[in-house]
Structure formats: C-alpha cells, structure tokens
Design a protein around this motif. Structure first.
Motif, PDB file in Angstrom:
ATOM      1  N   MET A 108      43.448 120.930  50.859  1.00  0.00           N
ATOM      2  CA  MET A 108      44.671 120.199  50.573  1.00  0.00           C
ATOM      3  C   MET A 108      45.286 119.754  51.904  1.00  0.00           C
ATOM      4  SD  MET A 108      48.065 121.088  48.332  1.00  0.00           S
ATOM      5  CE  MET A 108      48.347 122.737  48.831  1.00  0.00           C
ATOM      6  N   THR A 109      45.752 118.527  51.930  1.00  0.00           N
ATOM      7  CA  THR A 109      46.404 117.975  53.110  1.00  0.00           C
ATOM      8  C   THR A 109      47.882 117.780  52.825  1.00  0.00           C
ATOM      9  OG1 THR A 109      44.392 116.806  53.748  1.00  0.00           O
ATOM     10  CG2 THR A 109      46.451 116.031  54.709  1.00  0.00           C
ATOM     11  N   LEU A 110      48.713 118.195  53.757  1.00  0.00           N
ATOM     12  CA  LEU A 110      50.156 117.978  53.659  1.00  0.00           C
ATOM     13  C   LEU A 110      50.605 117.120  54.820  1.00  0.00           C
ATOM     14  CD1 LEU A 110      51.315 121.616  52.884  1.00  0.00           C
ATOM     15  CD2 LEU A 110      51.124 119.730  51.267  1.00  0.00           C
ATOM     16  N   THR A 111      51.612 116.317  54.596  1.00  0.00           N
ATOM     17  CA  THR A 111      52.239 115.562  55.678  1.00  0.00           C
ATOM     18  C   THR A 111      53.739 115.720  55.554  1.00  0.00           C
ATOM     19  OG1 THR A 111      52.352 113.523  54.388  1.00  0.00           O
ATOM     20  CG2 THR A 111      50.403 113.825  55.762  1.00  0.00           C
ATOM     21  N   THR A 112      54.422 115.486  56.640  1.00  0.00           N
ATOM     22  CA  THR A 112      55.873 115.465  56.616  1.00  0.00           C
ATOM     23  C   THR A 112      56.333 114.116  57.152  1.00  0.00           C
ATOM     24  OG1 THR A 112      57.895 116.578  57.370  1.00  0.00           O
ATOM     25  CG2 THR A 112      56.012 116.633  58.850  1.00  0.00           C
ATOM     26  N   THR A 113      57.353 113.584  56.544  1.00  0.00           N
ATOM     27  CA  THR A 113      57.866 112.270  56.928  1.00  0.00           C
ATOM     28  C   THR A 113      59.375 112.360  57.072  1.00  0.00           C
ATOM     29  OG1 THR A 113      56.113 111.182  55.670  1.00  0.00           O
ATOM     30  CG2 THR A 113      58.033 109.843  56.250  1.00  0.00           C
ATOM     31  N   THR A 114      59.892 111.871  58.167  1.00  0.00           N
ATOM     32  CA  THR A 114      61.334 111.844  58.353  1.00  0.00           C
ATOM     33  C   THR A 114      61.949 110.825  57.408  1.00  0.00           C
ATOM     34  OG1 THR A 114      61.068 112.450  60.669  1.00  0.00           O
ATOM     35  CG2 THR A 114      63.182 111.490  60.025  1.00  0.00           C
ATOM     36  N   HIS A 115      62.986 111.236  56.702  1.00  0.00           N
ATOM     37  CA  HIS A 115      63.707 110.374  55.765  1.00  0.00           C
ATOM     38  C   HIS A 115      65.098 110.168  56.357  1.00  0.00           C
ATOM     39  CE1 HIS A 115      65.678 109.132  51.996  1.00  0.00           C
ATOM     40  NE2 HIS A 115      64.466 108.768  51.631  1.00  0.00           N
ATOM     41  N   LEU A 116      65.363 108.974  56.836  1.00  0.00           N
ATOM     42  CA  LEU A 116      66.611 108.667  57.517  1.00  0.00           C
ATOM     43  C   LEU A 116      67.620 108.077  56.536  1.00  0.00           C
ATOM     44  CD1 LEU A 116      64.986 106.974  60.624  1.00  0.00           C
ATOM     45  CD2 LEU A 116      65.845 109.320  60.469  1.00  0.00           C
ATOM     46  N   ASN A 117      68.845 108.555  56.568  1.00  0.00           N
ATOM     47  CA  ASN A 117      69.908 108.069  55.695  1.00  0.00           C
ATOM     48  C   ASN A 117      70.871 107.206  56.498  1.00  0.00           C
ATOM     49  OD1 ASN A 117      68.922 109.609  53.480  1.00  0.00           O
ATOM     50  ND2 ASN A 117      69.852 111.408  54.392  1.00  0.00           N
ATOM     51  N   PHE A 118      71.145 106.021  55.984  1.00  0.00           N
ATOM     52  CA  PHE A 118      72.005 105.061  56.675  1.00  0.00           C
ATOM     53  C   PHE A 118      73.162 104.649  55.789  1.00  0.00           C
ATOM     54  CE2 PHE A 118      67.788 104.501  58.577  1.00  0.00           C
ATOM     55  CZ  PHE A 118      68.108 104.658  59.911  1.00  0.00           C
ATOM     56  N   ARG A 119      74.135 104.037  56.405  1.00  0.00           N
ATOM     57  CA  ARG A 119      75.314 103.538  55.694  1.00  0.00           C
ATOM     58  C   ARG A 119      75.277 102.016  55.644  1.00  0.00           C
ATOM     59  NH1 ARG A 119      80.397 107.415  56.148  1.00  0.00           N
ATOM     60  NH2 ARG A 119      79.265 109.375  56.069  1.00  0.00           N
ATOM     61  N   GLY A 120      74.309 101.500  54.877  1.00  0.00           N
ATOM     62  CA  GLY A 120      74.239 100.060  54.662  1.00  0.00           C
ATOM     63  C   GLY A 120      73.349  99.291  55.609  1.00  0.00           C
ATOM     64  N   VAL A 121      72.675  99.958  56.533  1.00  0.00           N
ATOM     65  CA  VAL A 121      71.853  99.242  57.518  1.00  0.00           C
ATOM     66  C   VAL A 121      70.382  99.678  57.488  1.00  0.00           C
ATOM     67  CG1 VAL A 121      73.802  98.733  59.039  1.00  0.00           C
ATOM     68  CG2 VAL A 121      72.475 100.849  59.375  1.00  0.00           C
ATOM     69  N   ALA A 122      69.928 100.261  56.392  1.00  0.00           N
ATOM     70  CA  ALA A 122      68.538 100.733  56.326  1.00  0.00           C
ATOM     71  C   ALA A 122      67.544  99.590  56.537  1.00  0.00           C
ATOM     72  CB  ALA A 122      68.265 101.434  54.997  1.00  0.00           C
ATOM     73  N   ARG A 123      67.801  98.427  55.941  1.00  0.00           N
ATOM     74  CA  ARG A 123      66.881  97.300  56.113  1.00  0.00           C
ATOM     75  C   ARG A 123      66.797  96.887  57.584  1.00  0.00           C
ATOM     76  NH1 ARG A 123      64.660  94.089  52.594  1.00  0.00           N
ATOM     77  NH2 ARG A 123      66.157  94.522  50.941  1.00  0.00           N
ATOM     78  N   GLN A 124      67.954  96.793  58.251  1.00  0.00           N
ATOM     79  CA  GLN A 124      67.957  96.425  59.663  1.00  0.00           C
ATOM     80  C   GLN A 124      67.234  97.486  60.501  1.00  0.00           C
ATOM     81  OE1 GLN A 124      70.520  96.304  57.509  1.00  0.00           O
ATOM     82  NE2 GLN A 124      72.088  94.860  58.170  1.00  0.00           N
ATOM     83  N   ALA A 125      67.441  98.755  60.168  1.00  0.00           N
ATOM     84  CA  ALA A 125      66.777  99.838  60.897  1.00  0.00           C
ATOM     85  C   ALA A 125      65.264  99.756  60.711  1.00  0.00           C
ATOM     86  CB  ALA A 125      67.311 101.190  60.443  1.00  0.00           C
TER      87      ALA A 125
END
Length: 152
Positions: free
Chosen positions: A1-18
C-alpha cells in the motif's frame, strides 16, 4: 500500500490566484472546481470561489487549495499569522511551514527566486551549518516556505 500526504491550503477568496501563482513557480497542471460547479446556485456570493483546487507537477509537487466560504480577505495574515526572526530564533504563530527540499542549490534557487516575488523574506537563502542552502520566506499568499538543499 502506498500513502501520500498533500498540503491543503485554506485561503480567503484567493485560492485561484494562489494556484495560478504556484503553477508559475513549479509548473504542472491545476485542477479547480468552484462552489457553483458542485451545486451552489449561480449568483450566490462566493459561488465563483474554489471548493477544490489542486496543483500537481510531474516531479511530485502537489498542493491543494480551498476558499473558506464567506471569508474573502486580501490580507493573507488574517488567515496565516506571522513569522519573523528575532535573536537568532524563528518566532511564529503559524501552525505549519511548507517545506521544499531539493538536491542542488541551483534547483532550490530557481524556486526561491520565483516564490520571493511579493514575499517577506524571513531568512535569506544561504549556506547554513546543516545545508548548502537554506532559506525561509512568507509568500504573497501568506504561506511560509522553508527551502533547503539536501545535505550530502
């Protein structure tokens, strides 16, 4: 079994720009869905914001991004807190830093230069006791990055 971890960033209205910024830094492909895409009625405030966003690169960089509903704020520190150096120590109220480690100073320097556009430099990229290159910055979206070169 393979596991990965991914950072999930929370933004205030600028996720698309980020996500677009991180794509310009790292390359790769962005996948994004808005609240309207998953059923929020068009015209409702925030329907155009990102409910699921992801950047995936061929060399393994993966970041996810999300807009906190009803929390538009151009001030990244409102969500992210702050980090600075004082008396040789890193002082922060952030719950995490995003780390990026590479095999060479040339590789890390390219990412550093791109992330530094509009960033606050916490610790300039330079040789350290533990690495041929180490630096810390808070990018224009409030994410604090620790970049370093794998010690040989």
């Amino acid at each position: 079994m393979t596991l990965t971890t991914t950072t999930h960033l929370n933004f205030r209205g600028v996720a698309r720009q980020a996500l677009d910024f991180y794509r310009s830094v790292f390359g790769g492909e962005v996948t994004a869905a808005t609240y309207a895409d998953v059923g929020m009625p068009d015209g409702v405030p925030g329907a155009d914001k990102i409910v699921f966003g992801q950047l995936q690169t061929d060399d393994g960089i993966r970041l996810m991004a999300y807009d906190i509903p009803g929390q538009d704020d151009a001030d990244a520190a409102a969500t992210a807190g702050s980090t600075h150096r004082e008396n040789g120590a890193t002082i922060t109220d952030r719950t995490f830093f995003q780390s990026l480690r590479g095999d060479s100073l040339a590789q890390i320097s390219g990412y550093w230069d791109a992330l530094a556009d509009g960033a606050v430099i916490v610790e300039p990229l330079a040789a350290s006791a533990w690495s041929p290159g180490f630096g810390m910055l808070t990018d224009r979206f409030g994410v604090t990055w620790v970049l370093d070169v794998q010690a040989g």
